[in-house]
Scaffold this motif. Structure first.
Motif, PDB file in Angstrom:
ATOM      1  N   VAL A   1       0.548  -0.984  -0.045  1.00  0.00           N
ATOM      2  CA  VAL A   1       0.125  -0.037   0.136  1.00  0.00           C
ATOM      3  C   VAL A   1       0.512   1.360  -0.243  1.00  0.00           C
ATOM      4  O   VAL A   1       0.531   1.961  -0.945  1.00  0.00           O
ATOM      5  N   GLY A   2       2.103   1.070   0.567  1.00  0.00           N
ATOM      6  CA  GLY A   2       2.914   2.427   1.093  1.00  0.00           C
ATOM      7  C   GLY A   2       3.923   2.539  -0.115  1.00  0.00           C
ATOM      8  O   GLY A   2       4.525   3.023  -0.648  1.00  0.00           O
ATOM      9  N   THR A   3       3.724   1.920  -1.360  1.00  0.00           N
ATOM     10  CA  THR A   3       4.962   1.933  -2.358  1.00  0.00           C
ATOM     11  C   THR A   3       4.539   2.146  -3.983  1.00  0.00           C
ATOM     12  O   THR A   3       2.854   1.692  -4.012  1.00  0.00           O
ATOM     13  N   SER A   4       4.850   3.640  -4.540  1.00  0.00           N
ATOM     14  CA  SER A   4       3.935   3.487  -5.291  1.00  0.00           C
ATOM     15  C   SER A   4       4.568   3.623  -6.269  1.00  0.00           C
ATOM     16  O   SER A   4       5.991   3.570  -6.751  1.00  0.00           O
ATOM     17  N   PRO A   5       4.091   3.572  -7.824  1.00  0.00           N
ATOM     18  CA  PRO A   5       4.533   3.448  -8.880  1.00  0.00           C
ATOM     19  C   PRO A   5       5.885   4.577  -8.958  1.00  0.00           C
ATOM     20  O   PRO A   5       6.928   4.054  -9.486  1.00  0.00           O
ATOM     21  N   LEU A  39      -9.817   1.361  10.871  1.00  0.00           N
ATOM     22  CA  LEU A  39      -9.130   1.066   9.823  1.00  0.00           C
ATOM     23  C   LEU A  39      -8.309   1.029   9.940  1.00  0.00           C
ATOM     24  O   LEU A  39      -7.331   0.910   8.749  1.00  0.00           O
ATOM     25  N   LEU A  40      -7.218   1.823  10.924  1.00  0.00           N
ATOM     26  CA  LEU A  40      -5.619   1.433  11.314  1.00  0.00           C
ATOM     27  C   LEU A  40      -5.621  -0.128  11.604  1.00  0.00           C
ATOM     28  O   LEU A  40      -4.531   0.009  11.343  1.00  0.00           O
ATOM     29  N   GLY A  58      -4.221   0.266   8.084  1.00  0.00           N
ATOM     30  CA  GLY A  58      -2.519   0.875   9.092  1.00  0.00           C
ATOM     31  C   GLY A  58      -2.695   1.821   8.740  1.00  0.00           C
ATOM     32  O   GLY A  58      -3.609   2.474   8.621  1.00  0.00           O
ATOM     33  N   TYR A  59      -1.592   2.933   8.927  1.00  0.00           N
ATOM     34  CA  TYR A  59      -1.488   4.358   8.701  1.00  0.00           C
ATOM     35  C   TYR A  59      -1.692   4.869   7.601  1.00  0.00           C
ATOM     36  O   TYR A  59      -2.677   5.370   6.998  1.00  0.00           O
ATOM     37  N   VAL A  60      -0.423   3.880   6.700  1.00  0.00           N
ATOM     38  CA  VAL A  60      -0.308   4.204   5.790  1.00  0.00           C
ATOM     39  C   VAL A  60      -1.503   4.475   4.303  1.00  0.00           C
ATOM     40  O   VAL A  60      -2.170   5.358   3.811  1.00  0.00           O
ATOM     41  N   GLY A  61      -2.165   2.947   5.236  1.00  0.00           N
ATOM     42  CA  GLY A  61      -3.665   2.741   3.795  1.00  0.00           C
ATOM     43  C   GLY A  61      -5.163   3.490   4.592  1.00  0.00           C
ATOM     44  O   GLY A  61      -6.499   3.048   3.392  1.00  0.00           O
ATOM     45  N   THR A  62      -4.779   4.441   5.430  1.00  0.00           N
ATOM     46  CA  THR A  62      -5.973   5.241   6.128  1.00  0.00           C
ATOM     47  C   THR A  62      -6.053   5.883   5.295  1.00  0.00           C
ATOM     48  O   THR A  62      -5.114   6.438   6.381  1.00  0.00           O
ATOM     49  N   SER A  63      -7.125   6.653   4.935  1.00  0.00           N
ATOM     50  CA  SER A  63      -7.548   8.134   4.514  1.00  0.00           C
ATOM     51  C   SER A  63      -8.359   8.490   4.730  1.00  0.00           C
ATOM     52  O   SER A  63      -9.120   8.077   5.988  1.00  0.00           O
ATOM     53  N   PRO A  64      -8.292   9.946   5.165  1.00  0.00           N
ATOM     54  CA  PRO A  64      -8.749  11.056   5.842  1.00  0.00           C
ATOM     55  C   PRO A  64     -10.570  10.406   5.421  1.00  0.00           C
ATOM     56  O   PRO A  64     -11.463  10.517   5.752  1.00  0.00           O
ATOM     57  N   LYS A  65     -10.807  10.280   3.915  1.00  0.00           N
ATOM     58  CA  LYS A  65     -12.056  10.296   3.454  1.00  0.00           C
ATOM     59  C   LYS A  65     -12.520   8.522   3.946  1.00  0.00           C
ATOM     60  O   LYS A  65     -14.024   8.984   4.304  1.00  0.00           O
ATOM     61  N   LEU A 124       1.154  -2.335  14.495  1.00  0.00           N
ATOM     62  CA  LEU A 124       0.793  -0.814  13.977  1.00  0.00           C
ATOM     63  C   LEU A 124       2.812  -0.871  13.772  1.00  0.00           C
ATOM     64  O   LEU A 124       3.970   0.253  12.939  1.00  0.00           O
ATOM     65  N   THR A 125       3.543  -1.879  13.877  1.00  0.00           N
ATOM     66  CA  THR A 125       5.688  -1.452  14.300  1.00  0.00           C
ATOM     67  C   THR A 125       5.675  -2.460  12.267  1.00  0.00           C
ATOM     68  O   THR A 125       7.002  -1.532  11.935  1.00  0.00           O
ATOM     69  N   MET A 126       4.843  -2.332  11.445  1.00  0.00           N
ATOM     70  CA  MET A 126       4.857  -2.974  10.326  1.00  0.00           C
ATOM     71  C   MET A 126       4.767  -1.054   9.588  1.00  0.00           C
ATOM     72  O   MET A 126       5.354  -1.440   8.214  1.00  0.00           O
ATOM     73  N   ASP A 127       4.314  -0.644  10.178  1.00  0.00           N
ATOM     74  CA  ASP A 127       3.776   0.957   9.478  1.00  0.00           C
ATOM     75  C   ASP A 127       4.970   1.482   9.040  1.00  0.00           C
ATOM     76  O   ASP A 127       5.626   2.447  10.200  1.00  0.00           O
ATOM     77  N   PRO A 128       5.829   2.316   8.144  1.00  0.00           N
ATOM     78  CA  PRO A 128       7.013   3.307   8.710  1.00  0.00           C
ATOM     79  C   PRO A 128       6.092   3.989   8.927  1.00  0.00           C
ATOM     80  O   PRO A 128       7.570   5.122   9.641  1.00  0.00           O
ATOM     81  N   ASP A 129       5.473   4.770   8.273  1.00  0.00           N
ATOM     82  CA  ASP A 129       4.875   6.509   8.975  1.00  0.00           C
ATOM     83  C   ASP A 129       4.795   6.721  10.453  1.00  0.00           C
ATOM     84  O   ASP A 129       4.892   7.389  11.406  1.00  0.00           O
ATOM     85  N   VAL A 130       4.271   5.148  10.544  1.00  0.00           N
ATOM     86  CA  VAL A 130       4.277   4.883  12.335  1.00  0.00           C
ATOM     87  C   VAL A 130       4.959   4.908  12.849  1.00  0.00           C
ATOM     88  O   VAL A 130       5.982   6.135  14.349  1.00  0.00           O
TER      89      VAL A 130
END
Lengths: 192, 192
Positions: free
Chosen positions: A26-30, B19-20, B24-31, B103-109
């Motif tokens: 999910v965190g990897t973009s083209p 959603l987290l 995860g964090y990266v895959g969760t959008s405000p929308k 969450l430990t696998m989420d780089p942004d966290v």
DNA sequence: GTCTATATACCGATAGAC
DNA sequence: GTCTATCGGTATATAGAC
């Protein structure tokens, strides 16, 4: 960036492997893949149908390499206990996590049967290989005959996968090493 | 969607927690958060500074709840072995994974000290609590005095965290249960 | 407090020139 | 095979009406 000796297709796969490891699917973009590979959009869509197709090539290669290296360590000479200890203690980039295990936390990978298959197969193979070694240890009397080989194998692989989680949470490989030592202490054959 | 009795702020936190856990964090959008909470953009940015601020509130609450429920199980009556077994065997939504561990696998966290702190603190507290129980078991003679309490505690928590990985990879809770049974078999006091 | 409108950047993909 | 141009959609955030 990679050596000019590597083809664009290879560079795309390698940069995708790195990014999947660091940031997940999910965190990897083209865009990030292309920047790291030093390629343009056109190259990626020429060699691959899209992001999932490229990710599949990357995941398959990562899974193959992990399985091969794990089997190499498990098949090293020694008693069953020593072989399992060698697997648990082998050198790892602990804080980076497991390049295969981390994909299980990626919902988009788990939702796609093609992407998920190599992840499942790799962990299942390692568990099965360890179970064989435990079985051998039971036959040789090194492990208690009451132990279930598949259960011990699951505990061994789970300790590794969970060790990554503890290490990343604490920001130090110490927690990984502690878990490994704890499991090995429990698994150790009685001294005589 | 949540009961109308819950405030908008609460609904935002709860939908973010879900959603987290799922993405995860990266895959969760405000929308996505807003849709699930049944709120508009304005509400979110009125109550929270932005996505990281809302995620912090969600992560803190999830971490608190997990720690509290883990301690409740660990403090149930019984011998040290029984208390650790109760922790390992407690009911879990295995295929969803651990809401904190993932969450430990989420780089942004991991890159944000504020978001990371509750994750680290929760797993460290559970490990410390289990280590105390192992220590008690050693004093009571239920566990071998040669065991290191911290190492055993790390192995216990790693088995749980890694069990989630194996279960998700294979698509079945069986692998989790197998790892737990394997560890408990190794940890079991000798029958007399 | 909550809404809608708007803004800038990026997402993943396609088209077509070279 | 590789490039740039372009697309419709989304990510995250701000502005301002009510």
């Amino acid at each position: 960036m990679y050596s000019a000796a590597m083809s664009t297709q290879e560079r795309l796969i390698e940069s995708t492997r790195e990014l999947l490891w660091e940031r997940g699917y999910v965190g990897t973009s083209p865009k990030a893949i292309l920047e790291r590979a030093g390629a343009g959009q056109g190259s990626m869509y020429h060699h691959f149908k899209g992001k999932p197709d490229l990710a599949l090539a990357a995941i398959r290669r990562t899974a193959e390499e992990l399985l091969a290296s794990a089997e190499a360590v498990l098949d090293s000479p020694g008693t069953p206990y020593e072989r399992i200890a060698a697997y648990l203690r082998r050198e790892r980039d602990v804080l980076r996590g497991c390049p295969v295990g981390r994909l299980t936390m990626d919902p988009d990978v788990m939702a796609d049967p093609d992407l998920r298959a190599p992840v499942d197969a790799t962990l299942a193979s390692i568990r099965a290989r360890i179970a064989e070694i435990v079985e051998l240890g039971k036959e040789q009397g090194q492990f208690a005959s009451t132990l279930d080989a598949g259960e011990i194998a699951s505990a061994v692989v789970a300790t590794v996968q969970g060790g990554y989680v503890l290490a990343r949470a604490s920001g130090s490989p110490d927690a990984f090493d502690a878990g490994v030592r704890g499991l090995l202490a429990l698994l150790a054959p009685p001294r005589r």
